[in-house]
Structures are given as structure tokens and as C-alpha cells.
Design an enzyme around this catalytic site. Structure first.
Site, PDB file in Angstrom:
ATOM      1  N   ASP A   1       0.755  -1.174  -0.102  1.00 60.65           N
ATOM      2  CA  ASP A   1      -0.002  -0.120  -0.022  1.00 60.65           C
ATOM      3  C   ASP A   1       0.859   1.380  -0.032  1.00 60.65           C
ATOM      4  O   ASP A   1       2.046   1.102   0.394  1.00 60.65           O
ATOM      5  CB  ASP A   1      -0.743   0.307   1.207  1.00 60.65           C
ATOM      6  CG  ASP A   1      -1.849  -0.825   1.135  1.00 60.65           C
ATOM      7  OD1 ASP A   1      -2.495  -1.107   0.157  1.00 60.65           O
ATOM      8  OD2 ASP A   1      -2.817  -1.007   2.243  1.00 60.65           O
TER       9      ASP A   1
ATOM     10  N   ARG B   1      -1.114  -1.061  -8.559  1.00 64.53           N
ATOM     11  CA  ARG B   1      -2.575  -0.467  -8.080  1.00 64.53           C
ATOM     12  C   ARG B   1      -2.350   0.988  -8.305  1.00 64.53           C
ATOM     13  O   ARG B   1      -1.601   1.863  -7.862  1.00 64.53           O
ATOM     14  CB  ARG B   1      -2.976  -0.848  -6.918  1.00 64.53           C
ATOM     15  CG  ARG B   1      -4.264  -0.120  -6.505  1.00 64.53           C
ATOM     16  CD  ARG B   1      -4.704  -0.181  -4.724  1.00 64.53           C
ATOM     17  NE  ARG B   1      -4.757  -1.701  -4.378  1.00 64.53           N
ATOM     18  CZ  ARG B   1      -4.480  -1.916  -3.156  1.00 64.53           C
ATOM     19  NH1 ARG B   1      -3.773  -1.105  -2.377  1.00 64.53           N
ATOM     20  NH2 ARG B   1      -4.360  -3.168  -2.739  1.00 64.53           N
TER      21      ARG B   1
END
Ligand code: FAD
Length: 298
Positions: free
Chosen positions: A125, A175
Site C-alpha cells: 500500500d 495499483r
């Protein structure tokens, strides 16, 4: 957003914790791994994939990191044992990278190694902009030994297009999201359309280069633009997936799934739900009304 909504958003942190908890339930799979596994099984039964996250971010010592690492290893074991179609998403700060850089790198390496043994994948992340360089350095270090790891980039940051030019050279699994952290206008786009335009520019760069992209957004405008771009560039379906958060736009998620696109849901769980919930509540356009009703009984 209305004045009223803005007011609520700016004061959500001062809300009583039980109220925050009540409204954030839908964003979180539960306190424990078993509950998260059940949520993922349900998604998998509908052909929807998942990425699992053990909530927690601001660790203050290595024993907290060790506990978090153990929980993530348990998640990887749980995914394997239950034959789930899921991977994990990990925050570098939770793995201790800000306490001791090499220790943090080694901790995440242990997760990537366990995942590699299961033929699984770890998504790193992206946190606030003070950690962007560190996160890319971490990725580069992991990629020296492992290929089952990818990163997140944020379209709100002015630097991201240039970062992706460099990351593309190393072949990166991305992502792409808008970015949730409140960054200064010196380094971040602030206009809604500006961020969308940058998102599409970056997505095109990623796809044209043949990278795998997780298109993470609930913004229907971006989802439609992404579909158009994918069609125009003739991108095969095994080179991208859509990604959404648990509890957000289930209608859109089901539509994308029905259309036959690959879609993955971010499934967070754990007792350390507070900071994650605050971020989600601040993004929820309906939040002000709900909270007002709960507080004042309207
Ligand atoms: C799978 C996934 C992983 C992510 N990982 C990261 C990360 O690593 N780092 C990072 O900085 N950010 C991450 N994000 C968050 C992301 O950056 C955005 O903050 C978030 O997705 C909201 O932006 P949006 O593109 O959905 O557009 P928005 O314009 O914010 O939302 C579009 C629409 O979605 C709905 N919506 C959005 N959020 C909510 C909500 N909380 N509750 C109810 N409805 C809502 C509303 O209808 C809204 O109009 C991630 C997002 C996803 C989907």
C-alpha cells in the site's frame, strides 16, 4: 460538498468512538481472521477476488511489528488452507519501516517469501507522501529477489507520472488510486477533474507499457473511461483488474462483475480499525446525514 457536510467531515475525528464504529462497520470484515475469511469466501463464490489487510499502521515498537507480521503470515496461511482467491495488502509503516528501515524491509521480505511459497502476491500500500521514496526503494529491494510483489501509486501526486516512467522500466505490477492522504497543493493536484485527468494519463502510460494494473476507484467516470481506453488499446483481460473497497458502491462492483471483468475487493479486518474508518467516513458523501441523524435523532 455542502457547508454542512464539510463541517461534519472536519469534525469526524472528534466524534465519539462508538459512533465512528457504528458507521464504519460496513467497511470492515470483522475483528478476527475467521470473519474476514468468511467474507472472502462469499466474494469468491461470486467470482470476485479479494486482497486482505490486517488493520493497523502507526506502530511504536518492534513487538507491535512482530505481532502484525504474525497476523499477516496467518492470513497467508489462511488463504492457502481455505483455497481462497485472495492476496494481501500491507502498509510499510505497519511493518516497522519508519522505526528501523532495514528491519522493516526484512519484515516485509518475510511476508513476500511466505507468499511466494504459496504462489501468492503481496501488494505494498502507499501511505502519505513522506513515505513515497522509501516505498519505491523498498519495492526495488524486494524485486531483487521476488517477482510476486507490486506497489500502489496515487494519481493526486504531481510526481506520479514521472515515477511511473521509471517504474515501468523495471516492469511493475501496479495499483492505481487517486490517493487518500491530504497532501499540500505544492505536491498534489486538488481539483477533482485534475486528479481524474492525471489518473487517465497515468493509466494509459501503464497499460501501453504492458504492465499489470489494478484500477482502484469507485468513480464511475474513471471506470467508464478506463473501459474505453482498454478497448481502444485492445488490452487483454489478464493485464488488468478493477479494485474497490469493502462496503463501497456494491452496486457498481456487481455491475463490473456481471460484465465479466476481473474485480478484487479490499477486505480489511482487525481490532485496530479506527484510523482506517476515519479515512473512509471522510470520503462517504452520505456520511453527514447519517451521523447527524444518529447524534440528534432526526
Ligand atoms: C482497492 C483500493 C485500494 C486503495 N489503496 C490505497 C492506498 O494504498 N493508498 C491510498 O492513498 N489510497 C488508497 N485507496 C483509496 C483511494 O486513493 C481513494 O481515496 C478512494 O478510492 C476514493 O476515491 P475514488 O477513486 O473512489 O473516487 P471518489 O470520487 O472519492 O469516489 C467516487 C464515488 O464512490 C463513492 N465512495 C467513495 N468512497 C466512499 C466511502 N468511503 N463511502 C461511501 N461511498 C464512497 C461515492 O459515491 C463517490 O462519489 C484505495 C482504494 C481502493 C479502491
Amino acid at each position: 460538498m455542502s457547508f454542512f457536510n464539510n463541517l461534519i467531515v472536519s469534525t469526524v475525528q472528534a466524534m465519539p468512538k462508538p459512533i465512528v464504529g457504528f458507521f464504519s462497520k460496513k467497511y470492515i470484515a470483522g475483528d478476527y481472521l475467521d470473519e474476514a475469511i468468511d467474507v472472502v469466501k462469499e466474494f469468491n463464490s461470486k467470482n470476485i477476488l479479494a486482497t486482505m489487510d490486517v488493520l493497523g499502521e502507526s506502530v511504536t515498537n518492534k513487538s507491535e511489528v512482530e505481532e502484525a507480521k504474525k497476523q499477516f503470515l496467518d492470513v497467508l496461511d489462511g488463504i492457502n488452507d481455505n483455497k481462497l482467491n485472495a492476496n494481501i495488502s500491507v502498509k510499510p509503516s505497519q511493518m516497522g519501516i519508519l522505526l528501523d528501515r532495514q528491519y522493516g524491509v526484512n519484515t516485509i521480505k518475510d511476508l513476500v517469501a511466505r507468499a511466494a511459497g504459496y504462489n501468492n502476491f503481496v501488494r505494498i500500500d502507499m501511505e502519505d507522501a513522506t513515505t513515497t521514496d522509501l516505498t519505491f526503494e523498498l519495492l526495488a529491494e524486494l524485486k531483487k529477489e521476488y517477482s510476486n510483489v507490486g506497489v500502489v501509486v496515487q494519481a493526486c501526486l504531481k510526481r506520479t507520472y514521472d515515477d511511473v516512467v521509471l517504474l515501468n522500466k523495471a516492469g511493475t505490477n501496479y495499483r492505481l488510486c487517486k490517493g487518500i492522504y491530504n497532501e499540500s497543493p505544492a505536491i498534489a493536484y486538488k481539483g477533482k477533474q485534475q486528479i481524474r485527468d492525471n489518473y487517465m494519463k497515468i493509466l494509459e502510460l501503464m497499460l501501453k507499457n504492458g504492465n499489470y494494473v489494478g484500477i482502484a476507484t469507485h468513480d464511475e467516470y474513471l471506470i467508464n473511461k478506463a473501459k474505453e481506453l482498454i478497448e481502444k488499446l485492445n488490452i487483454p483481460r489478464d493485464k488488468f483488474e478493477f479494485q474497490m473497497l469493502l462496503g463501497v458502491r456494491a452496486d457498481l462492483r456487481n455491475k463490473i462483475n456481471k460484465e465479466g471483468y476481473k474485480i478484487r475487493i479490499y477486505v480489511p479486518y482487525g481490532i485496530d480499525w479506527y484510523p482506517y474508518s476515519i479515512r473512509r467516513l471522510k470520503e462517504n458523501p452520505q456520511m453527514a446525514g447519517h451521523i447527524f441523524k444518529a447524534l440528534f435523532g432526526f
